[in-house]
Design a protein around this motif. Structure first.
Motif, PDB file in Angstrom:
ATOM      1  N   SER A   1      14.552   2.275  -5.192  1.00  0.00           N
ATOM      2  CA  SER A   1      15.156   1.359  -6.175  1.00  0.00           C
ATOM      3  C   SER A   1      14.076   0.723  -7.042  1.00  0.00           C
ATOM      4  CB  SER A   1      15.982   0.288  -5.460  1.00  0.00           C
ATOM      5  OG  SER A   1      15.155  -0.608  -4.756  1.00  0.00           O
ATOM      6  N   TYR A   2      12.900   0.395  -6.435  1.00  0.00           N
ATOM      7  CA  TYR A   2      11.798  -0.148  -7.224  1.00  0.00           C
ATOM      8  C   TYR A   2      11.253   0.904  -8.198  1.00  0.00           C
ATOM      9  CZ  TYR A   2      11.666  -3.978  -3.816  1.00  0.00           C
ATOM     10  OH  TYR A   2      11.983  -5.047  -3.019  1.00  0.00           O
ATOM     11  N   ILE A   3      11.092   2.135  -7.681  1.00  0.00           N
ATOM     12  CA  ILE A   3      10.591   3.232  -8.523  1.00  0.00           C
ATOM     13  C   ILE A   3      11.526   3.465  -9.706  1.00  0.00           C
ATOM     14  CG2 ILE A   3      10.284   5.743  -8.591  1.00  0.00           C
ATOM     15  CD1 ILE A   3       7.904   4.475  -7.348  1.00  0.00           C
ATOM     16  N   SER A   4      12.850   3.377  -9.461  1.00  0.00           N
ATOM     17  CA  SER A   4      13.841   3.651 -10.516  1.00  0.00           C
ATOM     18  C   SER A   4      13.684   2.705 -11.702  1.00  0.00           C
ATOM     19  CB  SER A   4      15.261   3.539  -9.953  1.00  0.00           C
ATOM     20  OG  SER A   4      15.490   4.502  -8.960  1.00  0.00           O
ATOM     21  N   ASP A   5      13.202   1.487 -11.435  1.00  0.00           N
ATOM     22  CA  ASP A   5      13.054   0.503 -12.507  1.00  0.00           C
ATOM     23  C   ASP A   5      11.687   0.556 -13.190  1.00  0.00           C
ATOM     24  OD1 ASP A   5      15.608  -0.560 -12.257  1.00  0.00           O
ATOM     25  OD2 ASP A   5      14.995  -1.909 -10.649  1.00  0.00           O
ATOM     26  N   GLU A   6      10.837   1.508 -12.778  1.00  0.00           N
ATOM     27  CA  GLU A   6       9.528   1.678 -13.422  1.00  0.00           C
ATOM     28  C   GLU A   6       9.705   2.399 -14.765  1.00  0.00           C
ATOM     29  OE1 GLU A   6       6.370   0.945 -12.482  1.00  0.00           O
ATOM     30  OE2 GLU A   6       6.222   0.928 -10.288  1.00  0.00           O
TER      31      GLU A   6
ATOM     32  N   VAL B   1      12.590   5.317 -15.165  1.00  0.00           N
ATOM     33  CA  VAL B   1      12.715   6.459 -14.244  1.00  0.00           C
ATOM     34  C   VAL B   1      14.181   6.715 -13.911  1.00  0.00           C
ATOM     35  CG1 VAL B   1      12.157   7.287 -11.926  1.00  0.00           C
ATOM     36  CG2 VAL B   1      10.417   6.098 -13.269  1.00  0.00           C
ATOM     37  N   LYS B   2      14.969   5.632 -13.780  1.00  0.00           N
ATOM     38  CA  LYS B   2      16.372   5.819 -13.416  1.00  0.00           C
ATOM     39  C   LYS B   2      17.145   6.575 -14.498  1.00  0.00           C
ATOM     40  CE  LYS B   2      17.642   1.092 -14.788  1.00  0.00           C
ATOM     41  NZ  LYS B   2      18.077  -0.216 -14.239  1.00  0.00           N
ATOM     42  N   ASP B   3      16.695   6.511 -15.747  1.00  0.00           N
ATOM     43  CA  ASP B   3      17.346   7.302 -16.800  1.00  0.00           C
ATOM     44  C   ASP B   3      17.169   8.790 -16.522  1.00  0.00           C
ATOM     45  OD1 ASP B   3      17.911   4.881 -18.030  1.00  0.00           O
ATOM     46  OD2 ASP B   3      16.075   4.926 -19.233  1.00  0.00           O
ATOM     47  N   PHE B   4      15.978   9.172 -16.094  1.00  0.00           N
ATOM     48  CA  PHE B   4      15.708  10.577 -15.758  1.00  0.00           C
ATOM     49  C   PHE B   4      16.451  10.978 -14.486  1.00  0.00           C
ATOM     50  CE2 PHE B   4      12.974  13.447 -13.159  1.00  0.00           C
ATOM     51  CZ  PHE B   4      13.177  14.612 -13.893  1.00  0.00           C
ATOM     52  N   PHE B   5      16.561  10.058 -13.534  1.00  0.00           N
ATOM     53  CA  PHE B   5      17.221  10.369 -12.261  1.00  0.00           C
ATOM     54  C   PHE B   5      18.689  10.743 -12.436  1.00  0.00           C
ATOM     55  CE2 PHE B   5      14.290   7.913  -9.098  1.00  0.00           C
ATOM     56  CZ  PHE B   5      13.355   8.926  -9.221  1.00  0.00           C
ATOM     57  N   GLU B   6      19.306  10.389 -13.566  1.00  0.00           N
ATOM     58  CA  GLU B   6      20.714  10.731 -13.801  1.00  0.00           C
ATOM     59  C   GLU B   6      20.901  12.200 -14.155  1.00  0.00           C
ATOM     60  OE1 GLU B   6      22.060   8.127 -16.839  1.00  0.00           O
ATOM     61  OE2 GLU B   6      22.014   6.330 -15.567  1.00  0.00           O
ATOM     62  N   GLU B   7      19.836  12.893 -14.545  1.00  0.00           N
ATOM     63  CA  GLU B   7      19.927  14.313 -14.908  1.00  0.00           C
ATOM     64  C   GLU B   7      20.211  15.154 -13.666  1.00  0.00           C
ATOM     65  OE1 GLU B   7      19.807  15.424 -17.894  1.00  0.00           O
ATOM     66  OE2 GLU B   7      18.785  13.915 -19.103  1.00  0.00           O
TER      67      GLU B   7
ATOM     68  N   LEU C   1       0.842  -1.208   0.000  1.00  0.00           N
ATOM     69  CA  LEU C   1       0.000   0.000   0.000  1.00  0.00           C
ATOM     70  C   LEU C   1       0.872   1.251   0.000  1.00  0.00           C
ATOM     71  CD1 LEU C   1      -2.708   1.510   0.288  1.00  0.00           C
ATOM     72  CD2 LEU C   1      -2.515   1.176   2.777  1.00  0.00           C
ATOM     73  N   PHE C   2       1.932   1.235   0.838  1.00  0.00           N
ATOM     74  CA  PHE C   2       2.832   2.388   0.892  1.00  0.00           C
ATOM     75  C   PHE C   2       3.504   2.603  -0.469  1.00  0.00           C
ATOM     76  CE2 PHE C   2       3.403   1.201   5.612  1.00  0.00           C
ATOM     77  CZ  PHE C   2       2.256   1.917   5.949  1.00  0.00           C
ATOM     78  N   TYR C   3       3.842   1.489  -1.139  1.00  0.00           N
ATOM     79  CA  TYR C   3       4.466   1.624  -2.458  1.00  0.00           C
ATOM     80  C   TYR C   3       3.492   2.235  -3.466  1.00  0.00           C
ATOM     81  CZ  TYR C   3       6.970   0.695  -6.759  1.00  0.00           C
ATOM     82  OH  TYR C   3       7.605   0.857  -7.958  1.00  0.00           O
ATOM     83  N   LEU C   4       2.233   1.847  -3.410  1.00  0.00           N
ATOM     84  CA  LEU C   4       1.233   2.421  -4.319  1.00  0.00           C
ATOM     85  C   LEU C   4       1.092   3.924  -4.076  1.00  0.00           C
ATOM     86  CD1 LEU C   4      -1.593  -0.304  -4.290  1.00  0.00           C
ATOM     87  CD2 LEU C   4       0.151   0.089  -6.047  1.00  0.00           C
ATOM     88  N   HIS C   5       1.068   4.315  -2.808  1.00  0.00           N
ATOM     89  CA  HIS C   5       1.016   5.746  -2.478  1.00  0.00           C
ATOM     90  C   HIS C   5       2.246   6.466  -3.040  1.00  0.00           C
ATOM     91  CE1 HIS C   5      -2.482   6.483   0.100  1.00  0.00           C
ATOM     92  NE2 HIS C   5      -2.313   5.272   0.633  1.00  0.00           N
ATOM     93  N   THR C   6       3.423   5.854  -2.818  1.00  0.00           N
ATOM     94  CA  THR C   6       4.682   6.469  -3.285  1.00  0.00           C
ATOM     95  C   THR C   6       4.697   6.572  -4.803  1.00  0.00           C
ATOM     96  OG1 THR C   6       5.815   5.484  -1.392  1.00  0.00           O
ATOM     97  CG2 THR C   6       7.203   6.298  -3.181  1.00  0.00           C
ATOM     98  N   ARG C   7       4.188   5.558  -5.449  1.00  0.00           N
ATOM     99  CA  ARG C   7       4.128   5.535  -6.918  1.00  0.00           C
ATOM    100  C   ARG C   7       3.312   6.716  -7.435  1.00  0.00           C
ATOM    101  NH1 ARG C   7       1.447   1.767 -10.864  1.00  0.00           N
ATOM    102  NH2 ARG C   7       3.064   1.233 -12.374  1.00  0.00           N
ATOM    103  N   LYS C   8       2.172   6.947  -6.826  1.00  0.00           N
ATOM    104  CA  LYS C   8       1.316   8.070  -7.220  1.00  0.00           C
ATOM    105  C   LYS C   8       1.998   9.394  -6.916  1.00  0.00           C
ATOM    106  CE  LYS C   8      -2.457  10.618  -7.872  1.00  0.00           C
ATOM    107  NZ  LYS C   8      -2.785  11.154  -9.210  1.00  0.00           N
ATOM    108  N   PHE C   9       2.646   9.479  -5.748  1.00  0.00           N
ATOM    109  CA  PHE C   9       3.358  10.699  -5.348  1.00  0.00           C
ATOM    110  C   PHE C   9       4.459  11.039  -6.361  1.00  0.00           C
ATOM    111  CE2 PHE C   9       7.174  12.321  -3.188  1.00  0.00           C
ATOM    112  CZ  PHE C   9       6.688  13.522  -2.670  1.00  0.00           C
ATOM    113  N   VAL C  10       5.249  10.040  -6.744  1.00  0.00           N
ATOM    114  CA  VAL C  10       6.341  10.261  -7.705  1.00  0.00           C
ATOM    115  C   VAL C  10       5.778  10.650  -9.066  1.00  0.00           C
ATOM    116  CG1 VAL C  10       8.226   9.130  -8.972  1.00  0.00           C
ATOM    117  CG2 VAL C  10       7.987   8.773  -6.508  1.00  0.00           C
ATOM    118  N   ALA C  11       4.701  10.010  -9.478  1.00  0.00           N
ATOM    119  CA  ALA C  11       4.091  10.319 -10.778  1.00  0.00           C
ATOM    120  C   ALA C  11       3.688  11.789 -10.849  1.00  0.00           C
ATOM    121  CB  ALA C  11       2.872   9.427 -10.998  1.00  0.00           C
ATOM    122  N   ASP C  12       3.034  12.297  -9.798  1.00  0.00           N
ATOM    123  CA  ASP C  12       2.604  13.702  -9.775  1.00  0.00           C
ATOM    124  C   ASP C  12       3.807  14.643  -9.870  1.00  0.00           C
ATOM    125  OD1 ASP C  12       0.001  12.855  -9.556  1.00  0.00           O
ATOM    126  OD2 ASP C  12      -0.081  13.060  -7.365  1.00  0.00           O
TER     127      ASP C  12
END
Length: 851
Positions: free
Chosen positions: A297-302, A212-218, A163-174
């Protein structure tokens, strides 16, 4: 002794205070009130010790040293010349006897008849003790409850982590959507390159990124301060850093609220809400870092596109769970497809590599050519006997490792009535009617046919950069008879390489023995016929200068010397114009001189990477030049140090050569062009190609470095692959910046269809002349490659003039040379082995370790 008198009352009061404290401690644990007499009986020894401890401590710490000495003198103790530590020790022992405080008398006077006071003290001690016990019980209860709460919090987090990951996923998307729309994009760079100025590149486009990790390198454009091992440094903040902070803050707030809702009521019953919030905050703060790193780390691989779809969908656990499951299935499918594609590409690449390279480097199992191996040590007549065979036939080819040796054989054959043409990459001397050619090994052309071919110094087949030229000449030569000259350690490998071909082996041994001198060589012992060996041009010139100042006539030989100049230096020694040779290891290959003694002034050399001890083969190659039949019937060898160690190198068996070098060929490039058209890809495939057993690939380092200078330019676009590689492969010193610039200018002119730029000629110093010789040599390489022989005649004549000037310059300039410290320019002894003087070395050592 005023200080003793003043602190004595203080010590008494302090003692009384500590005794009263001891009474309270004694009484607090007794359930029934003990009498005063019981206390005195049980604590008598301790009470007496209290006074001594308080008094000695007060006197030792507060009484000055002078008064301590005065007190000791008053007791008849000698203190003059006694150290501080001893005085303190004696003083502590003597001060015990100073007016002892009768503590038991004071106790009896205060408490023996004060039963009511004693009872009040007992009640007070018990009350305070019970209060502390109750407080400790409450504290332990709360600690236990906190442990239970912490255990439950961890269980809740584990249970609801999805559940926390789903919340985090939405937070990062926004936040991703907002960053893509509002933030500035900068050029790609290493975040540590803080000195590099950021250049805006516009806005971010989602389609530019897969994960996402490709963008995180910027980089964000902000600068952050980081702590590494207690030292701070600054670097550009990346989006990984930014989202790391954002996710930690988001999770801490969201998890605290969620956990509070799910905690068991019995665990929070005794807590105020504020205290509960603080407790939860502490527990979650302790676990949030590791947990947020895991989620990040999970978000980075999305996939970026998966997250951006969530922006317009309000958070609902069931809805987002359904989306997540669908995304996971799609991601697994994508990953499977990507792996399959990677596998397909690898298999295709392996097939292409096999097609391009593998068949090229399989040596023939047998050829209808008569091979004759001339195997032996240096200076045993191997080359002479092979050349005699070549002179007895109508056509022949001599392949040398050096232009100098090709020039020597050219002169040797012509002087003995066998017309011979000289062909190297830098020159051609065509003798009308000649059917014999003396050439460098790189000039070998496999389609030409000869009666006899002589291949010299074939042990160089193992050289990682040039060895393939020997391999190609040996295995693809078209001749009735091929004479291969090599050292003993190449014998077995050459036999294996030639397979079932007809092979005769002639082994040579020295007619003249070598003898190592027992004493270390000193420069004053130099004699006529000596060859002094060192391993740098600078050291050669400095040594020659010293010898000339001492009245000796000297010939000089080093690798970068023009061959014509070297020839003249050698002739002066042979003709007796000079009595001593000073040389680098260039003397070890091909130069047969009347040398009485080889002297190693150094036992180590710099090999381009590091300084190392000479190998056995190197020592033998050089030392083998000592001795001349009929003139010096014993060849002598001397060392300046480590005689035993160096003698062992001269005597030991060389390790056999097990591998030969391979390099790209025209056939390889022809097959490569069926698949690709750029040299960058070729170099990548060459690195991936696994060298067949018994071979080692040429590094192609210099070719790569030159290629990087013109990669992506018009020069690369307009030249064919084989033409471009041929220009990259030209044999010149690509470590010289001036030659590299000349190479670039010339290639640019060839592509543009313009006249070749003339090389720059400088004549002021010896270094200028040597560089000018090289620039003309490079110019000639281009002229012969373009078949412009008419113009080449002019530049060959000019190069000969330059070599004459070098020869003359050596006569004058060397005598004026002086070895100097590289840092302070102070004069150094000729045999000083380092580039800096002892004073500069000592100063540098002090600077490095002066903290």
């Amino acid at each position: 002794m005023k200080k003793i008198a003043s602190i004595y009352p203080e010590a008494i009061e302090r003692t009384k205070q500590k005794v009263c404290e001891d009474i309270m401690v004694y009484l607090q644990e007794k359930e029934n009130m003990p009498s005063f007499a019981e206390y005195v009986h049980n604590r008598k020894h301790y009470i007496g010790q209290i006074w001594l401890n308080v008094w000695i401590t007060q006197a030792s710490n507060k009484i000055p040293r002078a008064e301590k000495k005065q007190y000791l003198q008053s007791r008849g103790i000698e203190v003059e010349g006694v150290d501080r530590k001893t005085i303190n020790k004696v003083f502590r022992n003597e001060i015990k006897a100073y007016h002892p405080f009768l503590i038991e008398d004071w106790l009896h006077s205060k408490f023996s008849d004060a039963e009511e006071q004693w009872a009040n003290m007992y009640e007070q001690a018990r009350t305070e003790y019970q209060k502390r016990q109750e407080e400790e019980a409450v504290k332990q209860k709360k600690l236990k409850m906190m442990e239970e709460i912490e255990t439950e919090v961890h269980a809740i987090v584990r249970k609801h982590q999805h559940l926390f990951y789903l919340h985090t996923r939405k937070f990062v998307a926004d936040h991703l959507k907002a960053d893509f729309e509002t933030r500035t994009r900068y050029q790609k760079l290493n975040p540590h390159d803080i000195e590099v100025r950021l250049i805006p590149q516009g806005f971010f486009l989602a389609e530019d990124y897969s994960l996402v990790k490709d963008f995180f390198e910027e980089v964000t454009g902000n600068i952050q301060k980081n702590d590494y091992w207690n030292s701070y440094h600054y670097e550009y903040e990346t989006y990984y850093d930014l989202y790391d902070t954002r996710i930690q803050e988001f999770l801490e707030d969201m998890m605290q609220k969620k956990v509070k809702q799910l905690l068991s009521p019995e665990n929070v019953f005794d807590y105020e809400e504020t205290l509960m919030d603080l407790a939860l905050s502490d527990i979650i703060s302790d676990m949030i870092y590791d947990y947020s790193v895991e989620l990040l780390s999970y978000i980075s691989d999305e996939y970026i596109e998966d997250l951006l779809k969530l922006v317009s969908i309000p958070f609902d656990e069931k809805v987002h769970e359904k989306i997540f499951v669908a995304d996971i299935r799609l991601r697994e499918k994508r990953i499977a497809e990507e792996k399959a594609e990677i596998k397909r590409r690898k298999e295709e690449e392996a097939r292409i590599i096999k097609d391009i390279f593998e068949l090229e480097y399989n040596p023939p199992t047998g050829r209808s050519v008569q091979y004759v191996l001339h195997i032996g040590e240096t200076n045993t007549g191997k080359t002479y006997h092979a050349l005699q065979q070549m002179m007895n036939v109508k056509s022949g080819l001599y392949l040398a490792p050096l232009r100098l040796l090709a020039l020597e054989v050219y002169d040797f054959l012509n002087n003995r009535g066998t017309p011979c043409t000289l062909k190297t990459g830098e020159e051609e001397k065509v003798i009308p009617g000649a059917r014999h050619i003396s050439s460098t090994v790189e000039m070998f052309h496999e389609k030409d046919l000869y009666d006899v071919v002589v291949i010299d110094e074939a042990q160089m087949i193992s050289d990682k950069d040039r060895g393939f030229s020997w391999y190609k000449a040996i295995t693809r030569v078209q001749a009735n008879e091929v004479h291969i000259i090599a050292s003993k350690n190449a014998r077995e490998m050459l036999i294996q390489l030639l397979g079932h071909s007809k092979i005769d082996i002639i082994e040579y041994k020295r007619d003249i023995p070598l003898k190592v001198e027992e004493k270390e060589f000193k420069i004053k012992q130099v004699k006529k016929g000596d060859a002094l060996i060192c391993f740098s041009r600078k050291r050669v010139l400095e040594t020659a200068s010293r010898l000339q100042h001492d009245g000796h006539s000297v010939s000089i030989i080093y690798g970068s010397m023009p061959p014509e100049t070297r020839k003249k230096q050698v002739e002066r020694f042979i003709n007796g114009e000079t009595s001593i040779v000073v040389s680098t290891d260039a003397i070890g290959m091909g130069l047969n001189l009347p040398i009485r003694r080889i002297v190693f002034l150094e036992n180590s050399k710099f090999d381009g990477t590091s300084r190392r001890i000479l190998t056995s083969q190197e020592v033998k190659q050089i030392a083998g030049r000592a001795g001349r039949k009929g003139l010096y019937n014993i060849g002598k060898v001397a060392f300046t140090e480590d005689i035993k160690k160096m003698s062992n190198l001269l005597l030991q068996e060389d390790e056999p050569i097990h591998t030969f070098a391979i390099a790209p060929t025209n056939s390889v490039f022809e097959r490569f062009q069926k698949y690709y058209r750029d040299l960058g890809t070729f170099f990548e495939l060459w690195d991936k190609f696994k060298s067949p057993k018994g071979t080692k690939k040429a590094s192609l380092t210099e070719e790569r470095e030159l290629y990087e200078r013109i990669r992506g330019t018009e020069m690369e676009a307009r030249l064919s692959l084989t033409d471009l590689y041929g220009l990259l492969h030209l044999p010149f010193s690509s470590r010289e910046p001036e030659l590299i610039k000349q190479w670039e200018r010339t290639v640019e002119a060839i592509v543009a269809g313009k006249d070749l730029p003339e090389p720059r000629i400088k004549k002021r110093t010896l270094e200028d002349l040597e560089l000018s010789y090289k620039t003309i040599g490079l110019h000639l390489l281009f002229l012969y490659r373009l078949n412009n022989r008419t113009e080449a005649v002019y530049w060959e004549r000019l190069r000969e003039e330059i070599s004459m000037l070098v020869h003359e310059k050596l006569k004058t300039e060397v005598k004026n040379m002086q070895k100097k410290c590289r840092q302070c320019n102070r004069k150094l002894p000729w045999d000083h082995r380092y580039a800096i003087c002892d004073s500069c070395y000592a100063k540098r050592y002090r600077d490095e370790f002066d903290y």
